[in-house]
Scaffold this active site. Sequence first.
Site, PDB file in Angstrom:
ATOM      1  N   ASP A  68       6.010  11.019  -3.366  1.00  0.00           N
ATOM      2  CA  ASP A  68       7.116  10.110  -3.065  1.00  0.00           C
ATOM      3  C   ASP A  68       7.839   9.658  -4.328  1.00  0.00           C
ATOM      4  O   ASP A  68       7.372   9.895  -5.447  1.00  0.00           O
ATOM      5  CB  ASP A  68       6.609   8.896  -2.261  1.00  0.00           C
ATOM      6  CG  ASP A  68       5.274   8.356  -2.780  1.00  0.00           C
ATOM      7  OD1 ASP A  68       4.934   8.598  -3.948  1.00  0.00           O
ATOM      8  OD2 ASP A  68       4.570   7.691  -2.000  1.00  0.00           O
ATOM      9  N   ASP A 137      -2.441  -1.292   4.260  1.00  0.00           N
ATOM     10  CA  ASP A 137      -2.238  -1.245   5.718  1.00  0.00           C
ATOM     11  C   ASP A 137      -2.517   0.150   6.279  1.00  0.00           C
ATOM     12  O   ASP A 137      -2.155   0.459   7.418  1.00  0.00           O
ATOM     13  CB  ASP A 137      -0.809  -1.696   6.074  1.00  0.00           C
ATOM     14  CG  ASP A 137       0.236  -0.886   5.315  1.00  0.00           C
ATOM     15  OD1 ASP A 137      -0.136   0.101   4.642  1.00  0.00           O
ATOM     16  OD2 ASP A 137       1.431  -1.238   5.402  1.00  0.00           O
ATOM     17  N   HIS A 139      -1.366   3.055   5.026  1.00  0.00           N
ATOM     18  CA  HIS A 139      -0.299   4.066   4.901  1.00  0.00           C
ATOM     19  C   HIS A 139      -0.671   5.133   3.884  1.00  0.00           C
ATOM     20  O   HIS A 139      -1.421   4.879   2.949  1.00  0.00           O
ATOM     21  CB  HIS A 139       1.061   3.428   4.594  1.00  0.00           C
ATOM     22  CG  HIS A 139       1.244   2.884   3.216  1.00  0.00           C
ATOM     23  ND1 HIS A 139       1.472   1.546   2.966  1.00  0.00           N
ATOM     24  CD2 HIS A 139       1.257   3.482   2.012  1.00  0.00           C
ATOM     25  CE1 HIS A 139       1.612   1.365   1.666  1.00  0.00           C
ATOM     26  NE2 HIS A 139       1.480   2.520   1.055  1.00  0.00           N
ATOM     27  N   GLU A 144       4.796   4.256   6.265  1.00  0.00           N
ATOM     28  CA  GLU A 144       4.414   2.900   6.634  1.00  0.00           C
ATOM     29  C   GLU A 144       3.990   2.836   8.108  1.00  0.00           C
ATOM     30  O   GLU A 144       4.263   3.774   8.862  1.00  0.00           O
ATOM     31  CB  GLU A 144       5.611   1.971   6.409  1.00  0.00           C
ATOM     32  CG  GLU A 144       6.141   1.969   4.974  1.00  0.00           C
ATOM     33  CD  GLU A 144       5.346   1.061   4.042  1.00  0.00           C
ATOM     34  OE1 GLU A 144       4.113   0.940   4.220  1.00  0.00           O
ATOM     35  OE2 GLU A 144       5.937   0.471   3.133  1.00  0.00           O
TER      36      GLU A 144
HETATM   37  C1  GLP Z   1       2.037   3.134  -2.699  1.00  0.00           C
HETATM   38  C2  GLP Z   1       2.108   4.654  -2.770  1.00  0.00           C
HETATM   39  C3  GLP Z   1       0.888   5.278  -2.112  1.00  0.00           C
HETATM   40  C4  GLP Z   1      -0.376   4.661  -2.666  1.00  0.00           C
HETATM   41  C5  GLP Z   1      -0.377   3.185  -2.374  1.00  0.00           C
HETATM   42  C6  GLP Z   1      -1.632   2.499  -2.880  1.00  0.00           C
HETATM   43  O1  GLP Z   1       2.472   2.639  -1.498  1.00  0.00           O
HETATM   44  N1  GLP Z   1       3.292   5.165  -2.157  1.00  0.00           N
HETATM   45  O2  GLP Z   1       0.911   6.666  -2.364  1.00  0.00           O
HETATM   46  O3  GLP Z   1      -1.504   5.272  -2.092  1.00  0.00           O
HETATM   47  O4  GLP Z   1       0.748   2.606  -3.019  1.00  0.00           O
HETATM   48  O5  GLP Z   1      -1.518   2.251  -4.246  1.00  0.00           O
HETATM   49  P1  GLP Z   1      -2.707   1.811  -5.164  1.00  0.00           P
HETATM   50  O6  GLP Z   1      -3.492   3.036  -5.422  1.00  0.00           O
HETATM   51  O7  GLP Z   1      -2.046   1.306  -6.422  1.00  0.00           O
HETATM   52  O8  GLP Z   1      -3.470   0.771  -4.448  1.00  0.00           O
END
Ligand code: GLP
Length: 262
Positions: A68, A137, A139, A144
């Site tokens: 992304d 959540d 995702h 989302e």
């Molecule tokens: C964002 C990214 C996800 C990632 C999530 C959790 O929303 N788009 O790909 O898994 O954050 O991030 P973190 O690993 O910093 O908790």
Amino acid sequence: MRLIICRNYEQASAWSAQYIANRIMKQKEKCVLGLPTGSSPLGIYKELIALHRAHVLSFSHVITFNMDEYVGLSPDHPQSYHRFMWDNFFNFIDIKKEHVHILNGCASDLEKECAEYEACIAATGGIDLFLGGMGVDGHIAFNEPGSSLTSHTRIKSLTTDTKYANARFFGGDIHAVPSTALTVGVATIMAAREVLIIVSGHSKARALQATVEGPVSQMCTLSCLQMHAKVIIVCDEEATDELKVSTVRYFKDIESKNISAS
Ligand code: GLP
């Protein structure tokens, strides 16, 4: 689904990195990886860099597609996922620049950008191993809650929860977090030949519970992985806080026998 429960984040990262390295070494001609950003994969990237520095692992035949990118952040913006990947991983390995693919959140035609990304993944032969993290959540990428489980790469609005969670990368200012992003879809990830998710910490415990024990639901897009033929979730002890004791025992038992539950 396999669930690998490690003592802590460091052990989970080392296990995952070794698994990915084995895959890269096995596929001598070409290995296509899907990659995430966020704090969860940082330990894996450090371990993979260490393996490269120790001359154990080369990335010269590795092709990558990131999950992304924020809309409106140019590739050189400090919080762009382009910068994140080069600053934390690509600059330290021998990957070829032309093998790196990251969505352009500043493209003049965002829909065309997404369609071309999907076409590029297909033209490369599909993704061998998609590495991912877990949103609080549930995702995956920026899919989302409420995202279609048959979605492909597209533009998504970010929830307030996600903007709050990611504000830490923007000096704590939620208003600085872009409201939209380009993201691969759930179906894009499901099409990968293998998926590996790394999960760490108590804050992810509810999401892990919903992903492993809950129903397949658009409200926790990671739960769709229950329908995937080859998924490994690697987590630390803290992330298992909301799982049933019997679930934890089951996966620990089956892994101790070194039998794949997938
Ligand atoms: C964002 C990214 C996800 C990632 C999530 C959790 O929303 N788009 O790909 O898994 O954050 O991030 P973190 O690993 O910093 O908790």
